[in-house]
Structures are given as C-alpha cells and as structure tokens.
Design an enzyme around this catalytic site. Sequence first.
Site, PDB file in Angstrom:
ATOM      1  N   HIS A 256       0.850  -1.201   0.000  1.00 27.11           N
ATOM      2  CA  HIS A 256       0.000   0.000   0.000  1.00 27.11           C
ATOM      3  C   HIS A 256       0.881   1.244   0.000  1.00 27.11           C
ATOM      4  O   HIS A 256       1.670   1.452   0.910  1.00 27.11           O
ATOM      5  CB  HIS A 256      -0.915   0.003   1.228  1.00 27.11           C
ATOM      6  CG  HIS A 256      -2.104  -0.887   1.059  1.00 27.11           C
ATOM      7  ND1 HIS A 256      -3.307  -0.658   1.671  1.00 27.11           N
ATOM      8  CD2 HIS A 256      -2.280  -1.997   0.301  1.00 27.11           C
ATOM      9  CE1 HIS A 256      -4.168  -1.598   1.303  1.00 27.11           C
ATOM     10  NE2 HIS A 256      -3.558  -2.423   0.488  1.00 27.11           N
TER      11      HIS A 256
ATOM     12  N   TYR B 274      -9.731   5.649   6.724  1.00 28.38           N
ATOM     13  CA  TYR B 274      -9.961   6.022   8.127  1.00 28.38           C
ATOM     14  C   TYR B 274     -10.999   7.136   8.117  1.00 28.38           C
ATOM     15  O   TYR B 274     -10.773   8.172   7.492  1.00 28.38           O
ATOM     16  CB  TYR B 274      -8.686   6.574   8.771  1.00 28.38           C
ATOM     17  CG  TYR B 274      -7.574   5.570   8.971  1.00 28.38           C
ATOM     18  CD1 TYR B 274      -6.724   5.208   7.931  1.00 28.38           C
ATOM     19  CD2 TYR B 274      -7.352   5.005  10.224  1.00 28.38           C
ATOM     20  CE1 TYR B 274      -5.692   4.298   8.129  1.00 28.38           C
ATOM     21  CE2 TYR B 274      -6.316   4.094  10.432  1.00 28.38           C
ATOM     22  CZ  TYR B 274      -5.496   3.748   9.384  1.00 28.38           C
ATOM     23  OH  TYR B 274      -4.476   2.846   9.583  1.00 28.38           O
TER      24      TYR B 274
ATOM     25  N   TYR C 214       3.402   7.369  10.148  1.00 28.48           N
ATOM     26  CA  TYR C 214       2.616   6.188   9.776  1.00 28.48           C
ATOM     27  C   TYR C 214       3.517   5.078   9.221  1.00 28.48           C
ATOM     28  O   TYR C 214       3.355   3.907   9.567  1.00 28.48           O
ATOM     29  CB  TYR C 214       1.563   6.597   8.744  1.00 28.48           C
ATOM     30  CG  TYR C 214       0.479   5.587   8.478  1.00 28.48           C
ATOM     31  CD1 TYR C 214      -0.718   5.609   9.190  1.00 28.48           C
ATOM     32  CD2 TYR C 214       0.634   4.616   7.492  1.00 28.48           C
ATOM     33  CE1 TYR C 214      -1.723   4.694   8.936  1.00 28.48           C
ATOM     34  CE2 TYR C 214      -0.359   3.694   7.220  1.00 28.48           C
ATOM     35  CZ  TYR C 214      -1.540   3.733   7.944  1.00 28.48           C
ATOM     36  OH  TYR C 214      -2.535   2.816   7.685  1.00 28.48           O
TER      37      TYR C 214
END
Length: 396
Positions: free
Chosen positions: A73, A201, A384
Amino acid sequence: MWSTQVAIIGAGPSGLLLSQLLQRSGIASIVLERQSRTHVEARIRAGLLEWTSVELLLEAGVGERMIREGLVHDGFEVAWADTHHRIDLKGLAGRSMLVYGQSEIERDLAEARAAEPGAVVWEACDVALSDWDAPRPRVTYTHRSVREEIRCDFIAGCDGFHGVSRASVPPDRLTAYERVYPFGWLGVLADVPPLSDELVYANHERGFALCSMRSRGRSRYYVQCPLEDTVEQWTDERFWSELRARLPRHYAARLVTGPSLEKSIAPLRSFVTEPMRFGQLFLVGDAAHIVPPTGAKGLNLAVADVRVLWRGLVEFYGSRSTQLLDEYSARALQRVWKATRFSWWFTTLMHRFSEDRFAHRLQLAELDYLAQSSAAACSLAENYVGLGFEPGRCQE
Ligand code: FAD
Ligand code: DHB
C-alpha cells in the site's frame, strides 16, 4: 532441568520472531507459550506492516509467503464530513506499508520454529520467573502435568500486556504511564471485497470507522463503540448499517456486506513501562507497552524491540560486549514514545470523545489543514510508515 541461552516467555509475534532470529545466529532459546499453537494462529489482530518490519521478517527467513501474498500500500484515505483526502505515503515519506495479517505471520513463524523440536513449548502452564537479577536466571513451568525448570543466561518477556514477566518485577522497580480511552473498537472480518484498494480512516459524528483488509477477497472493518457494549449486541446487520452511516456517500454506496467470520471488541489503551530491562530480564513488545490500534503501531513496535534485543544478544555471544544490551531499554523507548505520541494523536484526531462540539470542530479544522498542507500530511505520513533509523524524506 533444561538449560538454554535465552528463555523466551510467550509465542506471540515477538517471542517467535526473536527465537527464529536467534536460531539463525547460532544462539539457543526455548519459547514457553501458555496457549496451544492452534489458538495462537487463530487470533485476529494487526494487519499492517511497516517496511522495516517486513525487512526483519525477511532476514529471519520467514518472508517468502508474506512477499507473495502481502498487498503493498503506497497510501491511504482519510475521510470526514462527506469528503476524503489521500495521504501519499510513498510520495511524502518515501516508504510503503504491507497488508499481511498477524495470524499469517504467526503461522509462518510457528512453522519455521517447528523445524527445531522442543524450540517452542505450547500449553506451558504456571510459568514463573526467578533469579532474573542474578547471572543464571530460572524459569519454571508445568507441561503435561510435569513441573519443569529451565536455567538460562537471559529471559525475554514477550508475553503481552497480561503476561507474567512484567508482573514479576516489584512495582518499585518500574514506572508505568497509562491512558485509557473511553471507547472500544468493534472489529469484523468478512469474506467480501475491500471497500477500496487502500485503507479508509473515517472521522464521523457517530464515531470513528476504519475500512481495512487482509486480502483482495477478505475485509477487516472497525467501528468505534461504547466500552460497555458486547459482541452479542452487534448483529451483522447493525454493524454494516453503522459502518455505512459513518462513511462518505461515495464510499457508502459501494460497500459490499456479507456474513462475519469473526467479531470482537477491543479496548483502547496507551501504556508504557520504564525501564524495559531488569537485570537479565528484557521486556519486549506488548509486555512493555501498548498503543491504541489507530495507525497500526503495536505489532511494528514489538518487531522493532526484537530487532534491538536480537542485535544485543548477537553482540554479547559474539564478543561478550554488553554495550548494545545495556542500551536496549533507552533505544527501544525512544521509538516507543514517538509511536505512543503518534497513536494518541491519530486516535484523538479521528474519534468522538464526547458531546463537546468545540472539540469536534477542532478535529474538522485539523483534517482540513491535513488536506491543504503538505507539511501536515508529511508529518502524518512519516509517522505512519514508521520513524526508522534514518530521517524521513520530509526532514530533508
Ligand atoms: P502478544 O501478541 O500479546 O503475544 C504474547 C504471547 O504471550 C501470547 O501468545 C500469550 O498467549 C502469551 N502469554 C501470555 N501470558 C503468558 C504466560 N504467563 N506464560 C506463557 N505465555 C504467556 N496492533 C495493531 O498494530 N493493529 C491492530 O489492529 C491490532 N489489533 C489488536 C487486537 C487485539 C484484540 C489485541 C489484543 C491486540 C491488537 N493489536 C493490534 C496489537 C498487536 O496485536 C500487538 O501489539 C502484538 O500482538 C504484540 O505482540 P507481542 O508478541 O508483543 O504480544
Ligand atoms: C488495521 C488496524 C489498524 O489499527 C490500522 O490502523 C490499520 C489496519 C487492521 O487490522 O487491518
């Protein structure tokens, strides 16, 4: 009585990975796990790996299936107020993530360790640690109704938040920092195609929602729920309709639903223990720290601890130098506190905490800022993908 170099408590990802890395470095270990192998491999938990975690699993020789089946991803979506914005991880932070379930990692590691008979003792009851402040610690346990004892040089406490390792340390030897959040995550696993190619999200007035996946045909979805809720209160129909209600219309219209394969509620907590070493006992992963799942740092922190401890043990057995082992706690905690801050921040940004409308408007303003400012997006992206050992691209 058994003898080994490193006794490892717990066969979660940190215990099995440490044992596998040590074996490849010629260092002997025995893993003691309370549960059965079937139970451990069936637990549905994390699903998202940082690239440094991927690299360590490859170095441990257990990455072949992960590379074949994992999904790379390069970004993810943040959604709010019927709009959404993509965070370009690859472009902003120069790294991608890999979707590969924790249960798959456990299977790969357990299979690799099975090649060495006796390396993992499954269903070891009443594990007790003693003399961990002395040069030859002892671990006792019951297996198949027989009380056994292991003598070792070091103990790695990889037994999670509720394990025996941290509980063996007198409270006056450690400092614990904790934040408990006033909600939980209800998670559902279903064999339906994921909502989108990337994770979504969502911040919504009704509460947070996350659309994740395990493969192209298997989705993992979460909604924020009250802590008092039970799984029985959430029929599949109620879950799907709540998830749909929290997504922008564009996404809600394409959500594919189906029967749940698993459904569970997890509380959210931040917890850090200092230090992470007590004599010959090293705490690793969830035994030392817990983060709320927002941002998927828990498993990645556990893997990062393993890397530092493994290198320290290799140095010790290679040259008798204790330098890296002496630095274990400080090195691990540097990363732990940054991930604790990030997980707390991302949780605070995305969840509904109260009826406080002011707080909600601040969240919307910050999300808007995230969409407009590449500096803000960059900060999210580099945290992240994981604050690695070298500075992220955003800092150049
Ligand atoms: P664990 O995986 O907890 O492994 C510890 C092992 O020790 C277990 O196998 C346990 O059975 C064993 N053990 C415990 N006590 C004893 C004892 N006395 N004797 C012997 N063995 C013992 N992280 C994310 O990043 N994203 C997520 O979505 C996510 N979801 C989660 C959902 C749940 C329900 C939980 C509990 C955790 C979740 N996490 C998530 C966190 C992530 O799974 C953990 O950070 C990760 O499992 C840590 O690995 P570990 O090996 O340190 O500990
Ligand atoms: C998953 C969990 C997370 O907490 C997250 O931030 C991303 C993905 C998951 O279980 O797939």
